[in-house]
Enzyme design. Sequence first.
Site, PDB file in Angstrom:
ATOM      1  N   CYS A   1       0.679  -0.949   0.377  1.00 35.09           N
ATOM      2  CA  CYS A   1       0.156   0.502   0.415  1.00 35.09           C
ATOM      3  C   CYS A   1       0.992   1.487  -0.108  1.00 35.09           C
ATOM      4  O   CYS A   1       0.795   2.025   0.883  1.00 35.09           O
ATOM      5  CB  CYS A   1      -0.909  -0.421   1.268  1.00 35.09           C
ATOM      6  SG  CYS A   1      -1.920   2.026   1.275  1.00 35.09           S
TER       7      CYS A   1
ATOM      8  N   THR B   1     -26.491   1.770  10.694  1.00 33.10           N
ATOM      9  CA  THR B   1     -27.667   1.440   9.880  1.00 33.10           C
ATOM     10  C   THR B   1     -28.506   2.905  10.087  1.00 33.10           C
ATOM     11  O   THR B   1     -28.790   3.757  10.984  1.00 33.10           O
ATOM     12  CB  THR B   1     -28.288   0.682  10.082  1.00 33.10           C
ATOM     13  OG1 THR B   1     -29.133   0.365   8.806  1.00 33.10           O
ATOM     14  CG2 THR B   1     -28.643   0.910  11.602  1.00 33.10           C
ATOM     15  N   TYR B   2     -29.029   2.968   8.785  1.00 37.99           N
ATOM     16  CA  TYR B   2     -30.044   4.270   8.054  1.00 37.99           C
ATOM     17  C   TYR B   2     -31.116   3.222   8.132  1.00 37.99           C
ATOM     18  O   TYR B   2     -32.331   4.153   7.940  1.00 37.99           O
ATOM     19  CB  TYR B   2     -29.662   4.724   7.274  1.00 37.99           C
ATOM     20  CG  TYR B   2     -28.557   5.817   7.645  1.00 37.99           C
ATOM     21  CD1 TYR B   2     -27.734   6.839   7.978  1.00 37.99           C
ATOM     22  CD2 TYR B   2     -26.495   4.739   6.595  1.00 37.99           C
ATOM     23  CE1 TYR B   2     -26.295   6.963   8.360  1.00 37.99           C
ATOM     24  CE2 TYR B   2     -25.714   5.222   6.554  1.00 37.99           C
ATOM     25  CZ  TYR B   2     -25.603   5.889   7.970  1.00 37.99           C
ATOM     26  OH  TYR B   2     -23.991   6.668   8.160  1.00 37.99           O
TER      27      TYR B   2
ATOM     28  N   THR C   1     -32.279   1.253   6.438  1.00 40.42           N
ATOM     29  CA  THR C   1     -32.672   1.188   4.613  1.00 40.42           C
ATOM     30  C   THR C   1     -32.665   0.692   3.961  1.00 40.42           C
ATOM     31  O   THR C   1     -31.331  -0.009   4.293  1.00 40.42           O
ATOM     32  CB  THR C   1     -32.453   3.042   4.026  1.00 40.42           C
ATOM     33  OG1 THR C   1     -31.339   3.307   3.940  1.00 40.42           O
ATOM     34  CG2 THR C   1     -32.708   3.657   4.693  1.00 40.42           C
TER      35      THR C   1
ATOM     36  N   THR D   1     -31.773  -4.444   9.401  1.00 44.67           N
ATOM     37  CA  THR D   1     -30.744  -4.408   8.230  1.00 44.67           C
ATOM     38  C   THR D   1     -29.144  -5.605   8.942  1.00 44.67           C
ATOM     39  O   THR D   1     -27.977  -5.757   8.810  1.00 44.67           O
ATOM     40  CB  THR D   1     -29.794  -3.637   7.400  1.00 44.67           C
ATOM     41  OG1 THR D   1     -29.094  -2.817   8.359  1.00 44.67           O
ATOM     42  CG2 THR D   1     -30.806  -2.821   6.314  1.00 44.67           C
TER      43      THR D   1
ATOM     44  N   GLU E   1     -32.469   6.849  -8.881  1.00 44.56           N
ATOM     45  CA  GLU E   1     -33.288   8.063  -7.561  1.00 44.56           C
ATOM     46  C   GLU E   1     -32.034   8.687  -7.864  1.00 44.56           C
ATOM     47  O   GLU E   1     -32.805   9.852  -6.878  1.00 44.56           O
ATOM     48  CB  GLU E   1     -34.295   7.959  -6.969  1.00 44.56           C
ATOM     49  CG  GLU E   1     -36.030   7.663  -8.098  1.00 44.56           C
ATOM     50  CD  GLU E   1     -35.392   6.264  -8.281  1.00 44.56           C
ATOM     51  OE1 GLU E   1     -36.576   6.114  -9.440  1.00 44.56           O
ATOM     52  OE2 GLU E   1     -34.991   4.998  -8.256  1.00 44.56           O
TER      53      GLU E   1
END
Length: 630
Positions: free
Chosen positions: A254, A506-507, A509, A518, A583
């Site tokens: 890296c 988490t949201y 969604t 989720t 969207e």
Amino acid sequence: MRCGQRPAGSFSSGAARLPRLRHGAAGAGLLRRRGGGSMDEREGDVRWDGLCSRDAAARAAALEHLGQAVLRRGGAAAAPRVLARLLLLAKRCPFRDVREKSEAILSGVQKLAATRLGPSGAGATVVVCSSDLCCLLCMSQISDLRRQLNTWSRSPQAELGIRIPRPLGHGPSRFIPEKETIQVGNEDAMMHTLFTESFATLGRLDNVTLVMVFHPQYLESFLKTQHYLLQMDGPLPLHYRHYIGIMAAARHQCSYLVNLHVNDFLHVGGDPKWLNGLENAPQKLQNLGELNKMLAHRPWLITKEHIEQLLKTEENSWSLAELIHAVVLLTHYHSLASFTFGCGISPEIDCEGGHTFRPPSVSNYCICDMTNGYHGVDDIHASPTTTESVCEVEALMEKMKQLQECRDEEEASQEEMATRFEREKRESMFVCSSEDEESAPTRDVSRHFEDTSYGYKDFSRHGMHVPTFRAQDYSWEDHGYSLVNRLYPDVGQLLDEKFHIAYNLTYNTMAMHKDVDTSMLRRAIWNYIHCMFGIRYDDYDYGEINQLLDRSFKVYIKTVVCTPEKTTKRMYDSFWRQFEHSEKGQTTLSPLPLLTTPSAPQVHVNLLLVEARMQAELLYALRAITRYMT
């Protein structure tokens, strides 16, 4: 996973200020960190101190002095390194006054160059394009522009030694379109606080931060932890910390992280000779090489004998506190290398590969299109239609619902759970990427570690049997957390907070669907990673993994976690395409970035991979240390 059992209320919320640096390690080191001269030192007539100040008046005075120094004597002070730093500040500084003044200084240098072109340069004008810095535009036919570009190196501007840099690449990530990333200057209040604190305290706003900021709550915890490990009081001296970071990042080739910490190492007084190769570093650091390679590639092989060898090597021995600090640094940078490759992090603007002094090519497309992030066919990849996206998301949600119903109706026996774990562990050995795929080229950094042929191997191949690591026998919450906190105070709590946030982030969604739990999917990802490392949770049904994670997703996970240097954009694009619905469009100033940009779910996945990998490495190392101590 077993992290996060402490109450959520124990974690901070909002963008609190980072802890103050140790004396002498202030953020004024920005530009030495990147290129050899610190902001509080002279570079000819150019001084950089004051630009990181939170005080607007102090920044204004520093900017005025900087502009005068660069433009004095017709731009003679404008060395390429200085111009590259100005370009970085114009693009990446969270302070608007610094961005605007840096851009104005570059514009002034360009005008100086243009006035020196004379009759031989008639027809070409060097200007600042509104969409980007450093475009060479021509008001004549395109063929004349090509002729101008071909003779650029022989122009009076080149003879003056005043070359204007422009950024290379596609923004902070090679995988994420620049128009989907958070643009510095357009961030919301919480993100702006994180940006300014990072810049003012650490002296830089790097590309890792600009990608992680998709999830500000995690970024805040990450920055606090990394800052504490590198800058606050601790068992190891500052230059050792950065050198260990170099050793860890180099194991995965890296070069991005290696370059950052080479400059940091020099800034805090590290011996440049050490950078010629690990054999030039002190024997104490050389002795850490064996642990470094095993942690990076085969942590299940670490035993208490390896720990004993480090702690009982006479004058080159490590103390327990020093070793804990080193282990946390090694695991931090191994996992951060996974994030760097997994998200395709680009070189910093002022580093090699981040800018160029060559004029832009016009062979295939408009210069202004290039500067706006439209790079031709390479950026175009097939995305599923809206109908396909909806079907894929709904199919995944239906699987989650069915699995939850099965849990409620019937619970598998312990024997069946163990069988399913062993099956998943075996199957993970055969998940591998196509060998004909090419990853991004990196600079050779192998001089910073030993045994370059040593790499990842599945722990149960070649007839080698390694006992399953049962999380019930040694866990982070019950054992690792207390050991780290006892020997390196406060770091256990910082790590625990970071694990907790990544795992529970988490949201609610899933693409266009709201109010979705989720947790089942997040747990499957985390436990699949630990399964690859041989870590088993007795109460988890590993049959769920095959139901929720498809092959392309498993390929990406295993590559990023085990051999991150082999990660490709194709792998990144191939998983969770269903979240890229039409969207979503441009990123908006929302506290729920997952709802508004296609790339946030992939970044979220990478945060899970980073923390699950780090915890897995830590568990093996800390268990070996515990066994040595008992």
